[in-house]
Design a protein around this motif. Sequence first.
Motif, PDB file in Angstrom:
ATOM      1  N   LEU A 254      -2.166   4.382   8.924  1.00 15.61           N
ATOM      2  CA  LEU A 254      -1.245   5.475   8.623  1.00 15.61           C
ATOM      3  C   LEU A 254      -1.350   6.495   9.743  1.00 15.61           C
ATOM      4  O   LEU A 254      -2.406   7.102   9.938  1.00 15.61           O
TER       5      LEU A 254
ATOM      6  N   CYS B 114      -0.584   9.908  10.833  1.00 20.24           N
ATOM      7  CA  CYS B 114      -0.252  11.166  10.157  1.00 20.24           C
ATOM      8  C   CYS B 114       0.389  12.162  11.121  1.00 20.24           C
ATOM      9  O   CYS B 114      -0.007  12.264  12.284  1.00 20.24           O
ATOM     10  N   THR B 115       1.362  12.887  10.611  1.00 17.12           N
ATOM     11  CA  THR B 115       2.005  13.982  11.331  1.00 17.12           C
ATOM     12  C   THR B 115       2.126  15.134  10.334  1.00 17.12           C
ATOM     13  O   THR B 115       1.897  14.944   9.139  1.00 17.12           O
TER      14      THR B 115
ATOM     15  N   GLN C 153       4.704  16.096   9.098  1.00 19.60           N
ATOM     16  CA  GLN C 153       5.775  15.712   8.170  1.00 19.60           C
ATOM     17  C   GLN C 153       5.380  14.589   7.214  1.00 19.60           C
ATOM     18  O   GLN C 153       6.161  14.205   6.347  1.00 19.60           O
ATOM     19  N   THR C 154       4.183  14.033   7.346  1.00 17.25           N
ATOM     20  CA  THR C 154       3.736  12.960   6.457  1.00 17.25           C
ATOM     21  C   THR C 154       3.670  13.502   5.030  1.00 17.25           C
ATOM     22  O   THR C 154       3.087  14.556   4.781  1.00 17.25           O
ATOM     23  N   SER C 155       4.286  12.784   4.109  1.00 19.54           N
ATOM     24  CA  SER C 155       4.361  13.264   2.720  1.00 19.54           C
ATOM     25  C   SER C 155       3.135  12.843   1.904  1.00 19.54           C
ATOM     26  O   SER C 155       2.422  11.901   2.266  1.00 19.54           O
TER      27      SER C 155
ATOM     28  N   GLN D  14       3.411   9.197   0.899  1.00 16.57           N
ATOM     29  CA  GLN D  14       2.983   8.235   1.907  1.00 16.57           C
ATOM     30  C   GLN D  14       1.464   8.101   1.930  1.00 16.57           C
ATOM     31  O   GLN D  14       0.931   6.994   1.985  1.00 16.57           O
ATOM     32  N   VAL D  15       0.776   9.229   1.881  1.00 25.00           N
ATOM     33  CA  VAL D  15      -0.688   9.209   1.884  1.00 25.00           C
ATOM     34  C   VAL D  15      -1.195   8.552   0.606  1.00 25.00           C
ATOM     35  O   VAL D  15      -2.137   7.756   0.628  1.00 25.00           O
TER      36      VAL D  15
ATOM     37  N   MET E 146      -6.658   6.096   8.901  1.00 22.67           N
ATOM     38  CA  MET E 146      -5.740   7.237   8.952  1.00 22.67           C
ATOM     39  C   MET E 146      -5.931   7.899  10.310  1.00 22.67           C
ATOM     40  O   MET E 146      -7.012   8.393  10.614  1.00 22.67           O
TER      41      MET E 146
ATOM     42  N   LEU F 115      -2.145  16.613   8.824  1.00 26.33           N
ATOM     43  CA  LEU F 115      -1.519  16.730   7.506  1.00 26.33           C
ATOM     44  C   LEU F 115      -1.453  18.184   7.068  1.00 26.33           C
ATOM     45  O   LEU F 115      -2.353  18.976   7.370  1.00 26.33           O
TER      46      LEU F 115
ATOM     47  N   VAL G 280      -0.651  18.513   1.321  1.00 24.17           N
ATOM     48  CA  VAL G 280      -0.805  17.047   1.348  1.00 24.17           C
ATOM     49  C   VAL G 280      -2.288  16.683   1.444  1.00 24.17           C
ATOM     50  O   VAL G 280      -2.753  15.756   0.769  1.00 24.17           O
TER      51      VAL G 280
END
Length: 148
Positions: free
Chosen positions: A15, A17-18, A20-22, A25-26, A46, A52, A56
């Motif tokens: 994964l 991560c940015t 904007q990662t929801s 998603q996590v 990750m 994040l 989140v």
Amino acid sequence: MNSPEQPLPTFDEVLLCTPQTSAEQVGLFLRRCLIPCRGGQKIYTMLYADELSYDVSCRAEELFQRLQCYDSSYRLIILCNCERDNSYLPSAFSHYKVHMIPQRSRAEIQQYLQRHFRVSQPSNSAASVFKEHMCAGIVSSERAGMGK
């Protein structure tokens, strides 16, 4: 990377991560990692978890605490920027922190990656652009905004 034939991680094991990662998603990622299935012993990673958002990150930690009781043999790696290790998720998992020293030389790692990223029969693909028909490459510059 214990053997040259060992495959690279699959899309479901990583994964990226940015900000904007929801949380969804996590959550899906953590469920794949922590709830046992017949997929074998995968290593989940990750990347840039420090990116994040606070909300989140909090929800990810709560979900991790709830789900870790399902499988005590999970394999989860959380990679963060060392300059941002004071953000929420790295701080919450700091008691699991393991300092890692690469066990392979740089040349061995490069050979392993070249083996897996080389296109055997280059056609009209991006592999024709990169050296030695690689399907991935890194383009960098000392100066920002120079048309990379």
